[in-house]
Design a protein around this motif. Structure first.
Motif: not given
Ligand SMILES: C[S@@+](CC[C@H](N)C(=O)[O-])C[C@H]1O[C@@H](n2cnc3c(N)ncnc32)[C@H](O)[C@@H]1O
Length: 208
Positions: A14-27
């Protein structure tokens, strides 16, 4: 991997996904696919709600499903932060059965890599989606570069043990083998990333 172990693995991520929630590469890819979502939406494997910031909050009601209690907890907080009208269901998607044509849209981002029988799962989407609705997929899988595909196939046993999901799935074939009718497919990052706009294909008439 046994379902219980897989859930534990996702709970811990969960923590890893939360850190990546706004990941600009995926956004940008998320925005592109979620831009087509509207109405009464089923989002499967909702995770921490990484798509919430891309929905048009005035136009959607999102039913989110995830079998990880920790993901659901995080998605609940994110739904309130992004003011998304949401109902969250803590369940294994394979144990759920919605009535036919329950949803305007079905959204899956990065989940087809996890299900034991992804063609069967897509066929469920086919039934749950309204005839004039949309099925929107953002997935990862095999590349169209033979070297990369071979590498992904070779590393899958280790990758799946670490990540929980598979990196060796031919998403294009999986979708072609399902009942969905593809309207548009884009592939990016050497073909590893798939953006698919589909609609339900032919459905047999329900028998009474
Ligand atoms: C790779 S993560 C993707 C999360 C999110 N969709 C995203 O785009 O960031 C896969 C998610 O699907 C959930 N999941 C996997 N298999 C599932 C199943 N059979 N039923 C419900 N949730 C499932 C996992 O708990 C996890 O949250």
């Amino acid at each position: 991997m046994k379902q219980k172990n897989l859930i534990k693995k996702y709970d811990k991520q969960v923590t890893m996904y939360e850190k990546n929630r706004e990941n600009p590469n995926m956004a940008a890819w998320r925005r592109k696919i979620i831009n087509s979502a509207y109405g009464n939406i089923l989002e499967v494997g909702i995770g921490v709600g990484a798509n919430f910031s891309h929905y048009n909050k005035e136009k959607v009601h999102v039913t989110g499903v995830d079998f990880s209690a920790e993901m659901i907890k995080s998605a609940k907080k994110a739904a309130s932060r992004y003011q998304i009208d949401t109902e969250l269901i803590h369940a294994d998607l394979d144990d759920l059965d919605f009535s036919p044509e329950s949803f305007d849209c079905i959204v899956s981002t990065l989940t087809l890599c996890s299900y034991p029988d992804p063609v069967n799962t897509l066929n469920k989407f086919n039934s749950w989606c309204k005839n004039d609705g949309k099925i929107l997929l953002l997935e990862h899988g095999l590349s169209h570069n033979p070297f990369w595909s071979l590498t992904l196939k070779a590393i899958d046993p280790i990758y799946s043990r670490i990540a929980g999901c598979h990196c060796n799935r031919n998403i294009q074939k999986i979708v072609e083998n399902s009942k969905l009718e593809v309207e548009l497919m884009e592939r990016h990052w050497g073909g590893i990333l798939y953006l698919i706009w589909a609609k339900p294909g032919l459905k047999p008439k329900e028998t009474v």
